[in-house]
Scaffold this motif. Structure first.
Motif, PDB file in Angstrom:
ATOM      1  N   SER A 119       0.794  -1.058   0.103  1.00  0.00           N
ATOM      2  CA  SER A 119      -0.024   0.061   0.032  1.00  0.00           C
ATOM      3  C   SER A 119       0.660   1.311  -0.127  1.00  0.00           C
ATOM      4  O   SER A 119       0.425   2.612  -0.162  1.00  0.00           O
ATOM      5  CB  SER A 119      -1.111  -0.013   1.370  1.00  0.00           C
ATOM      6  OG  SER A 119      -0.320  -0.090   2.564  1.00  0.00           O
ATOM      7  N   LYS A 120       2.018   1.044   0.181  1.00  0.00           N
ATOM      8  CA  LYS A 120       3.221   2.337   0.107  1.00  0.00           C
ATOM      9  C   LYS A 120       3.723   2.197  -1.070  1.00  0.00           C
ATOM     10  O   LYS A 120       4.701   2.922  -1.440  1.00  0.00           O
ATOM     11  CB  LYS A 120       4.125   2.169   1.048  1.00  0.00           C
ATOM     12  CG  LYS A 120       3.512   2.409   2.626  1.00  0.00           C
ATOM     13  CD  LYS A 120       4.627   2.611   3.713  1.00  0.00           C
ATOM     14  CE  LYS A 120       4.014   2.806   4.956  1.00  0.00           C
ATOM     15  NZ  LYS A 120       4.759   2.674   6.416  1.00  0.00           N
ATOM     16  N   ASN A 121       3.329   1.483  -2.246  1.00  0.00           N
ATOM     17  CA  ASN A 121       3.704   1.325  -3.541  1.00  0.00           C
ATOM     18  C   ASN A 121       5.307   0.789  -3.477  1.00  0.00           C
ATOM     19  O   ASN A 121       5.998   1.101  -4.467  1.00  0.00           O
ATOM     20  CB  ASN A 121       3.885   2.917  -4.250  1.00  0.00           C
ATOM     21  CG  ASN A 121       3.398   2.839  -5.746  1.00  0.00           C
ATOM     22  OD1 ASN A 121       2.715   1.897  -6.067  1.00  0.00           O
ATOM     23  ND2 ASN A 121       3.881   3.738  -6.585  1.00  0.00           N
ATOM     24  N   ARG A 122       5.601  -0.022  -2.825  1.00  0.00           N
ATOM     25  CA  ARG A 122       7.065  -0.571  -2.619  1.00  0.00           C
ATOM     26  C   ARG A 122       6.617  -2.001  -3.270  1.00  0.00           C
ATOM     27  O   ARG A 122       5.743  -2.751  -3.166  1.00  0.00           O
ATOM     28  CB  ARG A 122       7.408  -0.903  -1.134  1.00  0.00           C
ATOM     29  CG  ARG A 122       7.694   0.338  -0.642  1.00  0.00           C
ATOM     30  CD  ARG A 122       8.390   0.078   0.787  1.00  0.00           C
ATOM     31  NE  ARG A 122       7.211  -0.593   1.628  1.00  0.00           N
ATOM     32  CZ  ARG A 122       7.535  -1.109   2.892  1.00  0.00           C
ATOM     33  NH1 ARG A 122       8.708  -0.902   3.344  1.00  0.00           N
ATOM     34  NH2 ARG A 122       6.480  -1.594   3.531  1.00  0.00           N
ATOM     35  N   VAL A 123       7.729  -2.392  -4.306  1.00  0.00           N
ATOM     36  CA  VAL A 123       7.557  -3.751  -4.847  1.00  0.00           C
ATOM     37  C   VAL A 123       8.496  -4.855  -4.314  1.00  0.00           C
ATOM     38  O   VAL A 123       9.492  -4.588  -3.967  1.00  0.00           O
ATOM     39  CB  VAL A 123       8.051  -3.521  -6.377  1.00  0.00           C
ATOM     40  CG1 VAL A 123       8.151  -4.892  -7.108  1.00  0.00           C
ATOM     41  CG2 VAL A 123       7.217  -2.372  -7.238  1.00  0.00           C
TER      42      VAL A 123
ATOM     43  N   GLY B 180      -5.707  -8.759  -0.973  1.00  0.00           N
ATOM     44  CA  GLY B 180      -5.998  -7.694  -1.479  1.00  0.00           C
ATOM     45  C   GLY B 180      -4.702  -6.650  -2.273  1.00  0.00           C
ATOM     46  O   GLY B 180      -5.134  -5.709  -2.654  1.00  0.00           O
ATOM     47  N   LEU B 181      -3.696  -7.208  -2.208  1.00  0.00           N
ATOM     48  CA  LEU B 181      -2.446  -6.392  -2.689  1.00  0.00           C
ATOM     49  C   LEU B 181      -2.223  -6.987  -4.180  1.00  0.00           C
ATOM     50  O   LEU B 181      -2.324  -8.362  -4.327  1.00  0.00           O
ATOM     51  CB  LEU B 181      -1.438  -6.764  -1.786  1.00  0.00           C
ATOM     52  CG  LEU B 181      -1.278  -6.030  -0.584  1.00  0.00           C
ATOM     53  CD1 LEU B 181       0.318  -6.236   0.132  1.00  0.00           C
ATOM     54  CD2 LEU B 181      -1.643  -4.462  -0.528  1.00  0.00           C
TER      55      LEU B 181
END
Length: 224
Positions: free
Chosen positions: A134-138, A154-155
């Protein structure tokens, strides 16, 4: 009075969090759906009528439909979902699975499951696999035969075949109906207003139309 009230509220909160984490607990050992209500169980798993336990046989708990790959898409991806609709023995047990196969260069496009966490086990081959938080980290790496990776509920997650040999993955979900939302289909295949997409992604109307045509009439991707 207040300590008791606090304990009751804490217990209730814990119960709510636990209950929302997965499918409801079964109220009996198993519930093989009555085939007379097959039209109902495809959409309303929680209210099906169970077959009389005396009529249940070992065959109700065995599924043979994932011995071979399914039909491949133009992206080199094949998936066979195993849920109570095709395997009634799973009904009320809070789980399901999928067999996924990827050809050389094949991809499993970014998607997510709103109702389940997934664990992916690599049966054969190597796959670039990962998810975005949810923090846009891959969080991604190449996983190979015998390794597993978990995708939190949910990710958005994805997979891509690495190398020339095919890959087979077995995915397991903690819900009998995890749901699947593919990102390209959500954005360009759901009927979202063109002007909104144009402003959100900096695309022209022509580019948006091209993306929609690709979803309806996909072209085969080039080999890597």
């Amino acid at each position: 009075m207040f300590p008791i009230l606090g304990f009751m509220l804490s217990t209730l909160s814990l119960h709510i969090l636990t209950a929302s984490a997965s499918d409801p607990d079964p109220l009996q050992d198993f519930c093989i759906p009555n085939t007379e209500f097959s039209s109902t169980r495809t959409t309303r798993f929680n209210i099906v009528t169970c077959k009389n336990p005396k009529e249940v046989s070992p065959e109700d708990f065995v599924f043979s439909g994932i011995k071979s790959p399914g039909n491949f898409s133009d992206t080199g991806f094949s998936a066979i979902s195993v849920n109570p609709v095709v395997f009634p023995g799973l009904n009320t047990l809070g789980m399901s699975l999928v067999r996924a196969d990827l050809k050389a260069g094949g991809i499993n496009a970014p998607h997510f499951h709103p109702r389940a966490t997934e664990i992916a086990y690599v049966v054969q081959g190597k796959v670039y696999s990962g998810f975005v938080d949810s923090k846009n980290r891959v969080f991604a790496k190449i996983i190979e035969q015998g390794e597993v990776m978990v995708f939190p509920r949910g990710l958005v997650h994805f997979q891509m075949k690495v190398g020339k040999s095919p890959a087979t993955i077995l995915g397991s979900f903690n819900s009998q109906n995890p749901g699947t939302h593919k990102i390209p289909n959500i954005i360009f295949g759901s009927g979202v207003n063109d002007e909104l997409l144009e402003k959100a992604f900096g695309l022209s109307l022509e580019q948006i139309s091209v993306m929609r045509r690709k979803l309806i009439f996909p072209k085969k991707q080039s080999k890597f």
